[in-house]
Design a protein around this motif. Structure first.
Motif, PDB file in Angstrom:
ATOM      1  N   SER A   1       0.828  -1.205   0.000  1.00 39.99           N
ATOM      2  CA  SER A   1       0.000   0.000   0.000  1.00 39.99           C
ATOM      3  C   SER A   1       0.862   1.255   0.000  1.00 39.99           C
ATOM      4  CB  SER A   1      -0.929  -0.004   1.220  1.00 39.99           C
ATOM      5  OG  SER A   1      -1.838  -1.082   1.145  1.00 39.99           O
TER       6      SER A   1
ATOM      7  N   THR B   1      -4.837  12.322   7.932  1.00 41.20           N
ATOM      8  CA  THR B   1      -5.534  11.250   7.228  1.00 41.20           C
ATOM      9  C   THR B   1      -4.536  10.235   6.692  1.00 41.20           C
ATOM     10  OG1 THR B   1      -7.323  12.768   6.614  1.00 41.20           O
ATOM     11  CG2 THR B   1      -7.126  10.737   5.332  1.00 41.20           C
ATOM     12  N   GLU B   2      -3.470  10.730   6.104  1.00 43.16           N
ATOM     13  CA  GLU B   2      -2.413   9.850   5.599  1.00 43.16           C
ATOM     14  C   GLU B   2      -1.783   9.045   6.727  1.00 43.16           C
ATOM     15  OE1 GLU B   2       1.820  10.205   3.124  1.00 43.16           O
ATOM     16  OE2 GLU B   2       0.643  12.000   3.575  1.00 43.16           O
TER      17      GLU B   2
ATOM     18  N   CYS C   1      -3.986   6.149   7.841  1.00 45.71           N
ATOM     19  CA  CYS C   1      -3.962   5.088   6.829  1.00 45.71           C
ATOM     20  C   CYS C   1      -2.650   4.315   6.869  1.00 45.71           C
ATOM     21  CB  CYS C   1      -4.185   5.685   5.440  1.00 45.71           C
ATOM     22  SG  CYS C   1      -5.885   6.176   5.141  1.00 45.71           S
TER      23      CYS C   1
ATOM     24  N   TYR D   1      -4.750   1.652   9.646  1.00 46.08           N
ATOM     25  CA  TYR D   1      -5.472   0.954   8.572  1.00 46.08           C
ATOM     26  C   TYR D   1      -4.572  -0.084   7.899  1.00 46.08           C
ATOM     27  CZ  TYR D   1      -9.467   0.630   5.334  1.00 46.08           C
ATOM     28  OH  TYR D   1     -10.568   0.205   4.632  1.00 46.08           O
ATOM     29  N   GLU D   2      -3.352   0.278   7.610  1.00 46.17           N
ATOM     30  CA  GLU D   2      -2.441  -0.662   6.957  1.00 46.17           C
ATOM     31  C   GLU D   2      -2.253  -1.916   7.800  1.00 46.17           C
ATOM     32  OE1 GLU D   2       1.163  -2.688   5.555  1.00 46.17           O
ATOM     33  OE2 GLU D   2       0.764  -1.897   7.562  1.00 46.17           O
TER      34      GLU D   2
ATOM     35  N   LEU E   1     -13.081   7.527   8.223  1.00 46.28           N
ATOM     36  CA  LEU E   1     -12.766   8.136   6.941  1.00 46.28           C
ATOM     37  C   LEU E   1     -13.998   8.777   6.304  1.00 46.28           C
ATOM     38  CD1 LEU E   1     -10.340   5.472   5.414  1.00 46.28           C
ATOM     39  CD2 LEU E   1      -9.745   7.809   6.095  1.00 46.28           C
TER      40      LEU E   1
ATOM     41  N   VAL F   1      -5.363   7.090   1.018  1.00 42.92           N
ATOM     42  CA  VAL F   1      -6.553   6.313   1.377  1.00 42.92           C
ATOM     43  C   VAL F   1      -6.846   5.240   0.335  1.00 42.92           C
ATOM     44  CG1 VAL F   1      -9.033   6.418   1.858  1.00 42.92           C
ATOM     45  CG2 VAL F   1      -7.539   8.266   2.650  1.00 42.92           C
TER      46      VAL F   1
ATOM     47  N   MET G   1      -5.677   1.575   0.728  1.00 41.23           N
ATOM     48  CA  MET G   1      -6.221   0.941   1.925  1.00 41.23           C
ATOM     49  C   MET G   1      -7.659   0.471   1.699  1.00 41.23           C
ATOM     50  SD  MET G   1      -3.580   1.202   3.781  1.00 41.23           S
ATOM     51  CE  MET G   1      -2.075   2.187   3.728  1.00 41.23           C
TER      52      MET G   1
END
Length: 265
Positions: free
Chosen positions: A10, A95-96, A99, A103-104, A142, A164, A167
């Protein structure tokens, strides 16, 4: 430019989307020693962590996807992929960050069960359920973050969207995509139509189709999956400490550089 990468990463996908958005030519290359933890060769010389992505631009080698994107944005500022307003820029970077970390790790943990068969039976069911529940939490976050905007950067595609996209797309691949018709699902439908994203997702799909044959390398010791920071945290907090212990016993997992003296790397 040379980009050491893996189509399933990702982090590498995020970088490729940005390079393509900016129209920057690059040569993608899967390092021959990827996943081995070897400390010899050009890949390890470019990044002692032996992680992808690594961007080599002339005489400089840059690793860590966020540092790479900072470099790219500063060297090639047009078209801008970060907002000019400091507050909006901070929101995009947050936000990055979520993620790249939380999220990763959830996606990675689900892949450990689906692709690499680190757990079976009741433990596998439990880890899949944990991943599904945590994915829903992250996707709700998100969705709130996106709100009524078309893009995470506001009225134009930006770096947060590039972060995003891989992900959410992997969640879709796993059957854990956002609810149909919802804010995030509509965003995913939009983003996958962008040429930069479509090309990157096509590379992901081609690599994912070959995972069944590649997965054996990571369960026999030919390759070792890297357990690090948020990934290790996810596996332990989600009830998979047995997976970690088995990987240590069988020498099928590894930890990041620098290598432990007299032990696992």
């Amino acid at each position: 430019m040379l980009l050491y990468e893996h189509p399933l990463s990702s982090y590498a996908q995020k970088v490729k989307i940005v390079l393509r958005e900016k129209g920057l030519p690059f040569t993608p290359e899967l390092p021959e020693s990827f996943g081995t933890g070897r400390t010899d060769g050009p890949f390890a010389a470019a990044n002692p962590r032996t992680e992808v992505p690594v961007l080599i631009d002339g005489g400089i080698s840059i690793f860590d996807s966020t540092v790479i994107l900072d470099y790219v944005e500063e060297r090639w500022p047009e078209p801008p992929l970060l907002p000019r307003d400091p507050a909006a820029r901070a929101v995009a970077r947050l936000t990055e960050e979520i993620c790249d970390t939380q999220y990763e790790a959830v996606n990675w943990g689900f892949g450990e069960v689906l692709w690499f068969r680190r757990a079976t039976g009741a433990l596998a069911d439990h880890l899949r359920a944990e991943a599904a529940a945590q994915t829903r939490v992250l996707q709700a976050w998100l969705s709130d973050r996106l709100g009524a905007a078309e893009w995470f950067g506001g009225d134009r595609f930006g770096r947060a969207d590039a972060a995003v996209a891989p992900m959410v797309n992997r969640s879709v691949h796993y059957g854990l995509g956002p609810a149909a018709g919802g804010t995030l699902a509509r965003w995913h439908a939009r983003v996958r139509e962008r040429p930069s994203v479509a090309a990157t997702f096509a590379e992901f799909d081609a690599a994912a189709a070959r995972m069944a044959e590649a997965a054996a390398l990571y369960t026999t010791g030919g390759r070792r999956r890297e357990y690090r920071d948020h990934r290790l945290e996810w596996m332990i907090k989600s009830g998979g400490v047995e997976v970690v212990l088995a990987g240590l016993r069988d020498d099928t997992i590894r930890f990041p550089w620098p290598e432990a003296v007299g032990g696992q790397d």
